[in-house]
Design an enzyme around this catalytic site. Sequence first.
Site, PDB file in Angstrom:
ATOM      1  N   ASP A   1       0.816  -1.129  -0.013  1.00 34.74           N
ATOM      2  CA  ASP A   1       0.007   0.030  -0.073  1.00 34.74           C
ATOM      3  C   ASP A   1       0.787   1.109   0.179  1.00 34.74           C
ATOM      4  O   ASP A   1       2.229   1.114   0.132  1.00 34.74           O
ATOM      5  CB  ASP A   1      -1.001   0.145   1.091  1.00 34.74           C
TER       6      ASP A   1
ATOM      7  N   GLU B   1     -10.733   6.895   4.549  1.00 31.08           N
ATOM      8  CA  GLU B   1      -9.560   6.213   5.396  1.00 31.08           C
ATOM      9  C   GLU B   1      -9.523   6.824   6.983  1.00 31.08           C
ATOM     10  O   GLU B   1     -10.651   7.168   7.450  1.00 31.08           O
ATOM     11  CB  GLU B   1      -8.278   6.286   4.880  1.00 31.08           C
TER      12      GLU B   1
HETATM   13  C1  BGC Z   1      -5.157   3.211   0.546  1.00 30.24           C
HETATM   14  C2  BGC Z   1      -5.166   1.912  -0.623  1.00 30.24           C
HETATM   15  C3  BGC Z   1      -5.390   2.654  -1.843  1.00 30.24           C
HETATM   16  C4  BGC Z   1      -4.113   3.431  -2.050  1.00 30.24           C
HETATM   17  C5  BGC Z   1      -3.874   4.289  -3.423  1.00 30.24           C
HETATM   18  C6  BGC Z   1      -4.032   3.673   0.132  1.00 30.24           C
HETATM   19  O1  BGC Z   1      -4.013   4.871   1.203  1.00 30.24           O
HETATM   20  O2  BGC Z   1      -4.960   2.273   1.565  1.00 30.24           O
HETATM   21  O3  BGC Z   1      -6.765   1.477  -0.658  1.00 30.24           O
HETATM   22  O4  BGC Z   1      -5.478   1.829  -2.834  1.00 30.24           O
HETATM   23  O5  BGC Z   1      -3.930   4.330  -1.286  1.00 30.24           O
HETATM   24  O6  BGC Z   1      -4.817   5.240  -3.481  1.00 30.24           O
HETATM   25  C1  BGC Z   2      -3.818  10.001  -1.922  1.00 34.87           C
HETATM   26  C2  BGC Z   2      -4.419   8.654  -1.637  1.00 34.87           C
HETATM   27  C3  BGC Z   2      -3.955   7.886  -0.773  1.00 34.87           C
HETATM   28  C4  BGC Z   2      -3.552   8.514   0.625  1.00 34.87           C
HETATM   29  C5  BGC Z   2      -2.852   7.643   1.501  1.00 34.87           C
HETATM   30  C6  BGC Z   2      -3.733  10.454  -0.599  1.00 34.87           C
HETATM   31  O1  BGC Z   2      -2.780  11.683  -0.897  1.00 34.87           O
HETATM   32  O2  BGC Z   2      -4.537  10.662  -2.512  1.00 34.87           O
HETATM   33  O3  BGC Z   2      -4.594   7.819  -2.913  1.00 34.87           O
HETATM   34  O4  BGC Z   2      -4.682   6.725  -0.428  1.00 34.87           O
HETATM   35  O5  BGC Z   2      -2.894   9.775   0.355  1.00 34.87           O
HETATM   36  O6  BGC Z   2      -2.404   8.147   2.748  1.00 34.87           O
END
Ligand code: BGC
Ligand code: BGC
Length: 628
Positions: free
Chosen positions: A316, A515
């Site tokens: 990830d 998230e």
């Molecule tokens: C998330 C994932 C996601 C990735 C890319 C991460 O923060 O946990 O689910 O696919 O970012 O955006």
């Molecule tokens: C991104 C996401 C990712 C996240 C992780 C964001 O800045 O756009 O895709 O999941 O950071 O912390």
Amino acid sequence: MKVAAALSALGLIVSAQVAAAAAVAAVHPADWPHVTPALPADPRLEARIAALLARMTPAEKVGQLIQADIGSITPDDLSHYPLGSVLNGGNVAPNDDKLASPREWLALADRFYAASTARAGRGVIPVMWATDAVHGHNNIPGATLFPHNIGLGAARDPALVRRIGAITALEVRVTGLDWTFAPTLAVVRDARWGRTYESYSGNPRLVAAYAAAMVEGLQGRPGRPEFLDAAHVVATAKHFLGDGGTGGHDEGDNSASEAELREVDAAGHIAAIAAGVQTMMASFSSWRGVKMHGNRALLTDVLRGRFGFDGVLIGDWNGHEQLPGCRAASCAAAIDAGVDVLMAPSEWRELFDNTLAQVQRGEISATRLDEAVGRVLRVKLRAHLDAEGPPSVRRFAGHFELLGSPVHRALARQAVRESLVLLKNRGSLLPLSPRMRVLVAGEGADNVRQQCGGWTIDWQGTMPSADIRPAESIYAGIRAAVTAAGGSAQLSPSGEFSVRPDVAFVVFGEQPYAEGAGDVPSLALHDQQDLALMRHLKAEGIAVVAVLLSGRPLWIDAELAAADAFIAAWLPGAEGGGVADVVFRAVDGSLSHDFRGRLPLPWPRAPAGDGAPATPRFPFGYGLRYGK
Ligand code: BGC
Ligand code: BGC
């Protein structure tokens, strides 16, 4: 126990706590099931992989193991750094423009492709582009936006989920991308978790059924010509393993027993592998104190040794940097544990240099390197990347009329209808006659942004409603239904009205999040305004239909008591008209659509708790019908 005994036999003094942690985190691979492979062994494919590997330089190999974000890599960079894949993070879009047109996405895909294939000579393998198409192709203005997963879980309809997968894949293909980071197969146990809405359910059997349906919808059925053809994309089962069991803390620790991890958390992943999923993503979370990105027993002994997964395990977003001794720019330990591709959004250059040095010094073995690269090549060849040509010449590329097409939107609207859960219907208030004077109130009444939640154009769902198109708000859907039948609709978020209505809708709930930003300490909803509005309308003698927009079950006893009818609408996405479809009768008085949604999680009778309270307000599976 065994570890503690061994350590004390060696004369090492360890604290009881450390010994206990080491002992409980032990994995017993032999207890985990074998999974029947979705695709039979293919000696011709394996021979091609071996031939490609034999021609690749160490730098070309290392490149396949690193994924950068298009916000910090340009196509030109590929001539020095031959990376195997790119992603667009949730906040990133071509030309630094969140509202970039689908045409710009396709043009950038072509440029990355051209750069990746321009390298002379050997080992030329086109780059792949991955995106989080998690409720439709949601970063693209104009795409169809489906309900988030928790609402689909309420619909109990794997066939619908399969069609959503197929349509999402097609829309991704229109823009020239190859790969989606979906589905999320978390089995959520505590709704305080900010990713609850990305989970289909707290029930492992439901998650497993949906996992298979969504993977087959996205990729096509393995063994058939449709598999990964020009209408399908590579899917990702995420996040492996245990993300749904972290006590409501994003990226937290899952303390389940090994048996629970296997029977609950792994259920969807096993089904996805059996359905042929080509990639999986390691979880940010840990199991019993060990970060998943470093858990060799689960990532290798179980995932490969027992489940027989032969595709790519990707890390990830900088997930590897959370391992002891690692940084975003350096982490042999994650590769050693079994992660094949490191997602390194911005520090990909340093990571590339460091990983190459680790390969040259033997800190990453040649065998492990070839194994990981071989998996990437296997997925790319299965996806026909070598034969398809540039993104824009592929069959559905550039057919922009498919994005948000009427047929696709109709399916999204059906999904909304099916996902609504009727929690209360005093005196059979619903279904209503469409000839009524209807007031549509509450902050969410005409609020596409709130309906769509996070992962909509951007990561946290901050875009104004006007930028989310095509779309219909819940109010717009109600207005269309009643005006067609000779009734009338008044929009008034604050609830004031000029003409006394026959009935009032109050649409309220959570604001968008994604998230960890969506983790909450309690399931209370801090919205006194809409509650006061419901009470006020009731006091005026006006019947109230409450519509809750939320990524999770919430403790809303006061609103439940204040409303005559109550609908949990989850995060329905862009097709708010699905609400009107179910709450109104047809013009001739017949029933158009009954409710069919059933709770995908128990509904709480207290604000906090572990998400599955002993006596829930409504149990898992609850949902009223007109028909009963
Ligand atoms: C998330 C994932 C996601 C990735 C890319 C991460 O923060 O946990 O689910 O696919 O970012 O955006
Ligand atoms: C991104 C996401 C990712 C996240 C992780 C964001 O800045 O756009 O895709 O999941 O950071 O912390």
